[in-house]
Design an enzyme around this catalytic site. Structure first.
Site, mmCIF file in Angstrom:
data_model
loop_
_atom_site.group_PDB
_atom_site.id
_atom_site.type_symbol
_atom_site.label_atom_id
_atom_site.label_comp_id
_atom_site.label_asym_id
_atom_site.label_seq_id
_atom_site.Cartn_x
_atom_site.Cartn_y
_atom_site.Cartn_z
ATOM 1 N N TYR A 1 9.811 -7.944 -17.279
ATOM 2 C CA TYR A 1 9.383 -8.859 -18.341
ATOM 3 C C TYR A 1 9.838 -10.279 -18.058
ATOM 4 O O TYR A 1 10.989 -10.533 -17.732
ATOM 5 C CB TYR A 1 9.959 -8.425 -19.694
ATOM 6 C CG TYR A 1 9.973 -9.547 -20.698
ATOM 7 C CD1 TYR A 1 8.768 -10.151 -21.085
ATOM 8 C CD2 TYR A 1 11.161 -10.052 -21.231
ATOM 9 C CE1 TYR A 1 8.769 -11.218 -21.969
ATOM 10 C CE2 TYR A 1 11.167 -11.108 -22.127
ATOM 11 C CZ TYR A 1 9.966 -11.692 -22.492
ATOM 12 O OH TYR A 1 9.952 -12.741 -23.359
ATOM 13 N N SER B 1 -13.866 1.590 11.391
ATOM 14 C CA SER B 1 -12.819 1.060 10.531
ATOM 15 C C SER B 1 -13.209 -0.245 9.857
ATOM 16 O O SER B 1 -12.509 -1.237 9.949
ATOM 17 C CB SER B 1 -11.569 0.825 11.401
ATOM 18 O OG SER B 1 -10.482 0.578 10.575
ATOM 19 N N ASP C 1 -14.534 10.639 2.704
ATOM 20 C CA ASP C 1 -15.619 10.757 1.732
ATOM 21 C C ASP C 1 -16.393 12.070 1.813
ATOM 22 O O ASP C 1 -17.150 12.386 0.908
ATOM 23 C CB ASP C 1 -16.609 9.597 1.902
ATOM 24 C CG ASP C 1 -16.032 8.261 1.456
ATOM 25 O OD1 ASP C 1 -14.865 8.230 1.013
ATOM 26 O OD2 ASP C 1 -16.753 7.245 1.540
ATOM 27 N N TRP D 1 7.708 -5.864 -24.524
ATOM 28 C CA TRP D 1 7.199 -4.520 -24.276
ATOM 29 C C TRP D 1 5.881 -4.720 -23.540
ATOM 30 O O TRP D 1 4.897 -5.162 -24.138
ATOM 31 C CB TRP D 1 6.908 -3.768 -25.573
ATOM 32 C CG TRP D 1 8.087 -3.387 -26.406
ATOM 33 C CD1 TRP D 1 8.629 -4.117 -27.413
ATOM 34 C CD2 TRP D 1 8.846 -2.168 -26.343
ATOM 35 N NE1 TRP D 1 9.681 -3.441 -27.978
ATOM 36 C CE2 TRP D 1 9.842 -2.237 -27.348
ATOM 37 C CE3 TRP D 1 8.782 -1.022 -25.544
ATOM 38 C CZ2 TRP D 1 10.762 -1.201 -27.555
ATOM 39 C CZ3 TRP D 1 9.700 -0.004 -25.762
ATOM 40 C CH2 TRP D 1 10.674 -0.094 -26.753
ATOM 41 N N CYS E 1 -15.806 -1.782 1.172
ATOM 42 C CA CYS E 1 -15.602 -2.342 -0.166
ATOM 43 C C CYS E 1 -15.767 -3.854 -0.175
ATOM 44 O O CYS E 1 -15.871 -4.459 -1.239
ATOM 45 C CB CYS E 1 -14.208 -1.999 -0.678
ATOM 46 S SG CYS E 1 -13.840 -0.252 -0.570
ATOM 47 N N GLU F 1 -18.139 8.257 17.334
ATOM 48 C CA GLU F 1 -18.722 7.516 16.214
ATOM 49 C C GLU F 1 -20.184 7.261 16.545
ATOM 50 O O GLU F 1 -20.496 6.681 17.591
ATOM 51 C CB GLU F 1 -17.964 6.189 16.014
ATOM 52 C CG GLU F 1 -18.668 5.166 15.144
ATOM 53 C CD GLU F 1 -19.062 5.683 13.766
ATOM 54 O OE1 GLU F 1 -18.230 6.353 13.119
ATOM 55 O OE2 GLU F 1 -20.229 5.421 13.340
ATOM 56 N N VAL G 1 -21.858 13.572 17.077
ATOM 57 C CA VAL G 1 -21.541 14.996 17.196
ATOM 58 C C VAL G 1 -22.626 15.768 16.453
ATOM 59 O O VAL G 1 -22.862 15.517 15.270
ATOM 60 C CB VAL G 1 -20.146 15.303 16.619
ATOM 61 C CG1 VAL G 1 -19.903 16.811 16.570
ATOM 62 C CG2 VAL G 1 -19.069 14.604 17.442
ATOM 63 N N ALA H 1 -12.499 5.074 8.055
ATOM 64 C CA ALA H 1 -11.130 5.078 7.523
ATOM 65 C C ALA H 1 -10.334 6.345 7.855
ATOM 66 O O ALA H 1 -9.262 6.275 8.462
ATOM 67 C CB ALA H 1 -11.170 4.861 6.010
ATOM 68 N N ALA H 2 -10.857 7.512 7.482
ATOM 69 C CA ALA H 2 -10.098 8.746 7.691
ATOM 70 C C ALA H 2 -9.933 9.023 9.183
ATOM 71 O O ALA H 2 -8.834 9.329 9.659
ATOM 72 C CB ALA H 2 -10.806 9.920 7.007
#
Lengths: 448, 448
Positions: free
Chosen positions: B425, B39, B281, B433, B43, B33, B81, B11-12
């Site tokens: 509403y 990517s 992460d 409310w 989840c 990678e 790396v 992701a990052a």
């Protein structure tokens, strides 16, 4: 000390009465309500007609007895205030036992609004209804049950019109919806309106856009709607072409009205006359984006303002709060929502240089079952990069997503701010970048 | 000019690479990678095991080919790396064709996190899994299909544990959930946890709270979970006891870690070494309520920070954004959500004087069919009257309602501010409310 007097026993009035008594139980509050209902959920009436809500009693949020016995409010049903005298600080009241005057320490005018009755021929025919009170809702449902109409006309494509089209369709009658403008739901903008119109047609509603009703046809009962070049046969007609504030009492008391025609108020709900407050559907409120007075007669605005005024009258000055014009409406399986300023002309009038983006995103992660499409329009201001408003439409996750933007408006957030909020994510509920964030990123890019 | 180098293609990393190339298409970006996926939607893995998501391919949001061909990213799969040298400004890489060095102009460390492997005996038994990558998710689903276990142990009552309990239950196996703390979902607070626990039991999950697993039992395959005084028979065990940041590479490069153990970063994602960024992460971020660095490894945080760093590396300095720790999790028919600081001890440590309220409200107007109960806990600070955090649980309308509070936290809103926002509403979606407003009113009253 003279009591607090409240004119009108619906959302604003009863909120003010309850809050005042909670803060100052030793003081007296008298509420005069000309009808027999207080604090009822007008917004639930379409669902009563539809049949989702069984009894009118279900729409009463707090009973008159509760106000009197539990909250200590001196509630007088069937009492109409016919005059407010800010010099003498008294109101004149007509009740079942005649006319009398009641002195007040402070007074709240919460007279609400009334359904606009258009100048059509035939408005007085049997089977033609407006719907702005519980007895009217009851009359519509009774007529529907007793007369079993084959076709129904709904005049007006606003909230009430859309909700009532759904309500009538549930009874398997042919529904014709007439809107004189080119689109339904004008305050929601064209993109939302078109999505809703497509969906209404899918649901079998006969849409007559850009179509002004000229008159209702019939002898004693309505039998048709005449739009000039065509008559549609209908056995029932529901007219929902908007509401107008009840300002006669205020005007007679020398209270100033604003440009919108509703009662002008300051940030605390005070009118131009000393010790006279106004709140709810009869009053203006300040728009959080434009900073100008506006008239958006919605339930939360009335409740909030009433409550704040109750507190102010009790001695703790509390602003009634700005409005963003946030609204949501269900149209069959679709939800349409809006907040702030989304009309570009209106944005320009308010001094903004509007920039608009419209995106389509998903209500859940793309791979999660049941993900639905969501269309979001965001309006921003080129100079300040502030978000001005949003409109959304989709089958899922619309109603509370609009609130994210509403809060951003209250806080004067920029498109960049909005795009960087840490919002909730899990596959069943949203994409990683919630669709609001995605729209904000696109707007930010276009502004930057 | 030397290229931008990105270490880690999730992701990052991929957000940064994509954003940089969009801003500076003439410059080179190399992503190393070590695995074969980029990517991917981690989840979504529980829903793949559950069967809601058919194929692992569905969890790939952007394919490697798209990154290379459409976005122009020089993506090297199966390249690890092994060293970052901030003095020489080069990384050392091990790829299929051997070891080489790659000079960089700027580097982003986006090495992610790994599943914590607890020091149990038997972690190496067949049928014992952690789940932090697509191959692991595939292994779990394959084992489930091939071995048709009768009973499954889930160790850990966090997001992964709860989601996996639901996933396994869908396959009609007996599910035992072990949590060493007194409650599941610790970051959501006790009220939410208890509601979730009740619901898990209703769904037939065997909850073992306050229960530390000592070892897994079995010869070559797992056959039981030993908690000291009792052994539960299981044929599969899934361990989800949290994740820890992958910081080895950063530490070896002389990059400072923060108190949380993740990589310390400034508001722009810069580390202690020049031209070295960190995100996702493996990195800390600033908490919007406490102002302190925190480590909340969630998907949106990684995506946001990656994108901002891509922009910063391209020349336009962009803060990575504060985190509120906003999270939502589905537990069968319940939704639990949280944002900000809801633990009173933690609030005190951060210098606040916490005041908490818990209310129960409805997800829709009380009379509208399908209204569900919603429980909301709000935490506020007595001195500043700011809202510090919220937790919610219910069957409907939870996921996006938490966002309303999340935005309020980003804006430093008080309980009073929150109680006066103009939220949407209509009877099918909320009470007049909204329950968030009601909770804020109660908190405001308690603070005032």
């Amino acid at each position: 000390m003279d009591p607090i007097v409240i004119v009108g026993g619906d959302a604003a009035g009863m909120s003010a009465a309850s809050k005042f008594k909670r803060e100052r139980p030793e003081r007296d509050v008298v509420v005069f309500e000309k009808g027999e209902y207080v604090s009822y959920a007008a917004c639930g009436m379409p669902y009563y007609v539809k049949g989702d809500v069984e009894s009118l009693d279900d729409l009463l949020t707090v009973s008159p007895e509760e106000f009197v016995e539990e909250r200590g409010v001196d509630l007088r049903l069937h009492h109409e205030v016919v005059d407010v005298d800010p010099e003498a600080r008294e109101v004149t009241v007509e009740g079942p036992d005649g006319r009398f005057t009641q002195p007040y320490d402070q007074v709240l005018i919460a007279t609400g609004a009334h359904a606009v009755v258009p100048p059509f021929e035939g408005m007085d025919l049997e089977g033609v209804f407006t719907m702005h009170s519980l007895p009217e809702a009851e009359a519509v449902r009774d007529y529907l049950t007793a007369e079993a109409p084959e076709a129904v006309a709904v005049v007006g494509g606003g909230y009430v019109g859309i909700e009532m089209a759904e309500a009538f369709a549930a009874h398997e009658v042919e529904v014709h919806l007439f809107e004189m403008l080119p689109h339904v739901l004008a305050p929601f903008g064209e993109t939302v309106a078109e999505a809703v119109e497509d969906h209404l047609r899918e649901q079998g509603i006969h849409l007559h856009l850009d179509t002004a009703v000229e008159r209702f046809v019939g002898d004693t009962r309505v039998t048709g709607v005449d739009v000039g070049d065509e008559v549609s046969d209908v056995d029932l007609a529901l007219v929902g072409v908007g509401v107008a504030p009840n300002t006669e009492l205020a005007e007679a008391a020398g209270v100033e009205l604003g440009e919108t025609g509703a009662i002008a108020t300051d940030a605390y709900g005070r009118t131009s006359r000393a010790k006279v407050f106004a709140a709810g559907d009869c009053a203006e409120a300040r728009h959080v984006v434009t900073g100008d007075p506006d008239h958006v007669p919605l339930a939360l605005t009335a409740n909030r303002a009433g409550r704040a005024i109750g507190q102010t009258m009790a001695g703790e000055e509390t602003p009634v709060g700005d409005i963003a014009g946030t609204a949501v409406v269900k149209a069959f399986d679709l939800t349409a929502a809006r907040t702030g300023v989304i009309d570009e002309d209106r944005a320009r009038e308010a001094g903004f240089d509007p920039v608009s983006v419209t995106i389509t995103a998903a209500s859940r992660a793309h791979y999660y079952p049941g993900a639905e499409e969501l269309t979001i329009t965001l309006l921003g201001d080129r100079d300040s990069e502030r978000v001005l408003g949003a409109a959304m439409v989709g089958r899922e996750g619309v109603a509370k997503r609009i609130d994210t933007v509403a809060v951003a408006l209250h806080e004067g957030a920029t498109a960049h701010d909005l795009s960087y909020y840490d919002l909730a994510y899990a596959p069943p509920y949203s994409p990683v970048w919630d669709s609001v964030l995605t729209a904000a990123k696109v707007l930010d890019g276009k502004l930057g």
